[in-house]
Design an enzyme around this catalytic site. Structure first.
Site, short mmCIF file in Angstrom:
data_model
loop_
_atom_site.label_atom_id
_atom_site.label_comp_id
_atom_site.label_asym_id
_atom_site.label_seq_id
_atom_site.Cartn_x
_atom_site.Cartn_y
_atom_site.Cartn_z
N ASN A 288 -18.28 8.25 -21.06
CA ASN A 288 -18.88 6.97 -21.50
C ASN A 288 -19.01 6.19 -20.14
O ASN A 288 -19.93 5.30 -20.08
CB ASN A 288 -18.04 6.33 -22.56
CG ASN A 288 -18.46 6.95 -23.91
OD1 ASN A 288 -19.34 7.73 -23.94
ND2 ASN A 288 -17.53 6.93 -25.05
N HIS B 54 -10.39 13.43 -26.96
CA HIS B 54 -11.76 12.77 -27.04
C HIS B 54 -12.85 13.40 -27.54
O HIS B 54 -13.55 14.16 -26.53
CB HIS B 54 -12.18 11.72 -26.09
CG HIS B 54 -13.34 10.72 -26.36
ND1 HIS B 54 -14.32 10.52 -25.55
CD2 HIS B 54 -13.57 10.13 -27.41
CE1 HIS B 54 -15.19 9.74 -25.85
NE2 HIS B 54 -14.95 9.33 -27.07
N GLU C 113 -12.50 15.51 -24.23
CA GLU C 113 -11.83 14.86 -22.97
C GLU C 113 -10.36 14.81 -23.39
O GLU C 113 -9.93 14.01 -24.28
CB GLU C 113 -12.34 13.62 -22.90
CG GLU C 113 -13.78 13.55 -22.03
CD GLU C 113 -14.23 12.22 -21.96
OE1 GLU C 113 -15.22 12.18 -21.03
OE2 GLU C 113 -13.92 11.18 -22.81
N1 NAD Z 1 -18.68 8.09 -34.05
C1 NAD Z 1 -18.80 8.16 -32.83
O1 NAD Z 1 -19.67 8.63 -32.07
C2 NAD Z 1 -17.29 8.65 -32.16
C3 NAD Z 1 -17.40 9.50 -31.10
C4 NAD Z 1 -16.02 9.81 -30.32
C5 NAD Z 1 -15.04 9.21 -30.79
N2 NAD Z 1 -15.01 8.26 -31.99
C6 NAD Z 1 -13.99 7.39 -32.19
O2 NAD Z 1 -13.49 7.98 -33.50
C7 NAD Z 1 -12.83 7.39 -34.30
C8 NAD Z 1 -13.26 7.09 -35.60
O3 NAD Z 1 -14.69 7.08 -35.70
P1 NAD Z 1 -15.57 7.25 -36.79
O4 NAD Z 1 -17.14 7.05 -36.09
O5 NAD Z 1 -15.44 8.67 -37.26
O6 NAD Z 1 -15.34 6.09 -37.88
P2 NAD Z 1 -15.72 6.17 -39.55
O7 NAD Z 1 -15.88 4.78 -39.72
O8 NAD Z 1 -16.96 7.13 -39.81
O9 NAD Z 1 -14.38 6.74 -39.98
C9 NAD Z 1 -13.20 6.10 -40.12
C10 NAD Z 1 -12.40 6.88 -41.16
O10 NAD Z 1 -10.88 6.34 -41.04
C11 NAD Z 1 -10.53 5.74 -42.48
N3 NAD Z 1 -9.21 5.05 -42.02
C12 NAD Z 1 -9.17 3.86 -41.77
N4 NAD Z 1 -7.97 3.30 -41.51
C13 NAD Z 1 -7.11 4.59 -42.07
C14 NAD Z 1 -5.71 4.80 -42.08
N5 NAD Z 1 -4.80 3.84 -41.65
N6 NAD Z 1 -5.38 5.97 -42.56
C15 NAD Z 1 -6.15 6.90 -42.69
N7 NAD Z 1 -7.80 6.69 -42.66
C16 NAD Z 1 -7.91 5.67 -42.14
C17 NAD Z 1 -11.73 4.97 -42.97
O11 NAD Z 1 -11.54 5.19 -44.36
C18 NAD Z 1 -13.00 5.87 -42.23
O12 NAD Z 1 -13.32 6.75 -43.37
C19 NAD Z 1 -12.81 5.89 -33.62
O13 NAD Z 1 -11.54 5.54 -32.82
C20 NAD Z 1 -14.12 6.00 -32.75
O14 NAD Z 1 -14.09 5.12 -31.58
C21 NAD Z 1 -16.29 7.98 -32.64
#
Ligand code: NAD
Length: 286
Positions: free
Chosen positions: A192, A142, A154
């Site tokens: 979190n 994470h 994490e």
């Molecule tokens: N944004 C944050 O602050 C944050 C922090 C820590 C963890 N996360 C976690 O990270 C993950 C991504 O979050 P994010 O904010 O980057 O989301 P985001 O929406 O910016 O990006 C997700 C990306 O994944 C792509 N995608 C979707 N399905 C796919 C697949 N099957 N194969 C390949 N690509 C695919 C989408 O096209 C998109 O570009 C989530 O699980 C979220 O909980 C987010």
């Protein structure tokens, strides 16, 4: 105990995945990034090139180092390109079924000793491990947003995990310059679990104590020495992301403090999402 990861895969190159891929190539690791569509591949390439270029402008790396980092980056829409990776980090949308489907396919595609990691914030790593035939190879990694800036990772263990693979994931996080911690697969993991109810308390105090967001932030900065006030922090995280994470934690653990305050739910509904929309508690230049 820990083995050395050669090539790494990153699936999903949005906010987090593009940042994670950038960190990996900057640290000298050959990286394969996978998205669902060519225009999203190009968006990720543009984003990573832009941030590495900023590193050159600010004197943090040379132009040659930037070019070498970009040369380590292979981007694709084909999951089969992940087959040679020793570690695959998943950062797709926060949706259990989408992630389970991906993990089941990765399990079939990659070598038996490849580690599968998820960057999920709120889903159960154990549930994702169960989507594979080899749950002992699944860990949580994470990262925090923005991944190239915030050092913490994490590293989450499940009851199934193989210790050597877990330690390999931990060592990999260190190798790419991060500050990993070890923790179990409990809702919200460490940060979190603490931060979400705490920020919700801060927002409830706005109305209870009749204090302005400016003064609440000044209170926590000048009274507790927080580097950033809670309202500015929620604006940075994104009000919608915070509300979603609060709902997930509340659903998992049921403590009233974990439920998102009505003020935040209204802000999310009104599109006042913070920095990314130019307005949240505060107003920003977009
Ligand atoms: N944004 C944050 O602050 C944050 C922090 C820590 C963890 N996360 C976690 O990270 C993950 C991504 O979050 P994010 O904010 O980057 O989301 P985001 O929406 O910016 O990006 C997700 C990306 O994944 C792509 N995608 C979707 N399905 C796919 C697949 N099957 N194969 C390949 N690509 C695919 C989408 O096209 C998109 O570009 C989530 O699980 C979220 O909980 C987010």
């Amino acid at each position: 105990m820990a083995a050395e990861v050669g090539r790494v895969g990153v699936v999903g190159l949005g906010t987090m995945g593009a940042g994670i891929a950038q960190v990996c190539v900057q640290a000298g690791v050959e990286t394969v990034g996978v998205e669902v569509a060519p225009e999203l591949v190009e968006r990720a390439r543009g984003r990573i090139t832009h941030y590495l270029g900023r590193g050159v402008e600010k004197g943090r790396m040379s132009a040659a180092e930037r070019d070498a980092a970009l040369n380590r980056l292979q981007l694709s829409t084909d999951r089969a390109d992940l087959t040679g990776c020793g570690l695959v980090i998943e950062a797709i949308v926060e949706d259990l079924e989408a992630k389970r489907e991906l993990f089941a396919e990765l399990d079939r595609l990659v070598a038996a000793d490849t580690i599968l990691a998820t960057n999920t914030s709120a889903l159960s790593v154990t549930a994702l491990a169960r989507a594979t035939g080899r749950p002992e190879r699944v860990v949580g990694m994470h990262f925090f947003n923005p991944a190239p800036v915030l050092p913490l990772v994490e590293v989450v263990r499940t009851e199934f995990v193989d210790e050597e693979r877990y330690e390999t994931a931990y060592a990999f996080a260190k190798r790419i310059g991060k500050e990993p911690i070890r923790c179990g697969d409990t809702p919200g993991f460490v940060v979190n679990r603490i931060l979400i109810p705490l920020l919700n308390d801060c927002v409830r105090v706005l109305d209870e104590a009749g204090v302005s967001p400016e003064d609440l932030d000044r209170a926590m900065r000048f009274g507790v020495n927080w580097p950033i006030g809670p309202c500015a922090l929620i604006d940075l995280i994104g009000v919608d992301i915070h509300v979603h994470a609060s709902e997930a934690l509340h659903a998992a653990l049921g403590e009233p403090r974990m439920a998102p305050p009505q003020r935040l739910v209204r802000m999310a509904g009104d599109g006042l999402l913070g920095r990314k929309t130019g307005r949240g508690f505060f107003v920003y230049d977009t």
